[in-house]
Design an enzyme around this catalytic site. Structure first.
Site, PDB file in Angstrom:
ATOM      1  N   CYS A  74      -2.261   4.830  -4.726  1.00  0.00           N
ATOM      2  CA  CYS A  74      -2.869   3.491  -4.819  1.00  0.00           C
ATOM      3  C   CYS A  74      -3.897   3.438  -5.956  1.00  0.00           C
ATOM      4  CB  CYS A  74      -3.558   3.119  -3.504  1.00  0.00           C
ATOM      5  SG  CYS A  74      -2.547   2.148  -2.380  1.00  0.00           S
ATOM      6  N   HIS A 123       0.853  -1.185   0.000  1.00  0.00           N
ATOM      7  CA  HIS A 123       0.000   0.000   0.000  1.00  0.00           C
ATOM      8  C   HIS A 123       0.888   1.234   0.000  1.00  0.00           C
ATOM      9  CE1 HIS A 123      -3.724  -2.219   0.631  1.00  0.00           C
ATOM     10  NE2 HIS A 123      -3.062  -2.973   1.497  1.00  0.00           N
TER      11      HIS A 123
END
Length: 109
Positions: free
Chosen positions: A34, A22
């Site tokens: 992201c 992430h």
């Protein structure tokens, strides 16, 4: 951090890629790094299928995407698949240039 590994053959063809992790650029749902990486990679896979009819082997999970290009594709089809995936890499590199603390691309043979 999002880690991207692009696996190439000896002839430089893209065989597979793995995206994991992430970005932690912003809160979930507001993280443009992201979102960008996801949109570019999933869009490329969708384009490969829609334009060439090739369905890569896909494995997905939370913060994880693995895509493997099938072996022994006809040359004309493989050229199209490779062009679409090279376009994906250019887009991901553009994100990496701006947000390098949150996304890293590695190439392997």
């Amino acid at each position: 951090m999002i880690s991207i590994t692009i696996n190439r053959s000896e002839s430089e063809s893209i065989q597979s890629f793995i995206i994991s992790g992430h970005a932690f650029f912003a809160d979930r749902g507001k993280d443009i790094v992201c979102a960008g990486a996801s949109a570019v990679s999933v869009g490329a896979i969708n384009a490969v299928h829609a334009i060439t009819g090739v369905t890569p082997e896909i494995e997905q999970g939370d913060g994880f995407l693995r895509c493997v290009v099938p072996d022994k594709l006809p040359e004309d089809i493989n050229e199209k698949v490779q062009l679409l995936l090279e376009g994906m890499i250019v887009s991901l590199q553009t994100i990496e240039e701006e947000y390098g603390e949150h996304i890293k691309i590695t190439f392997k043979k």
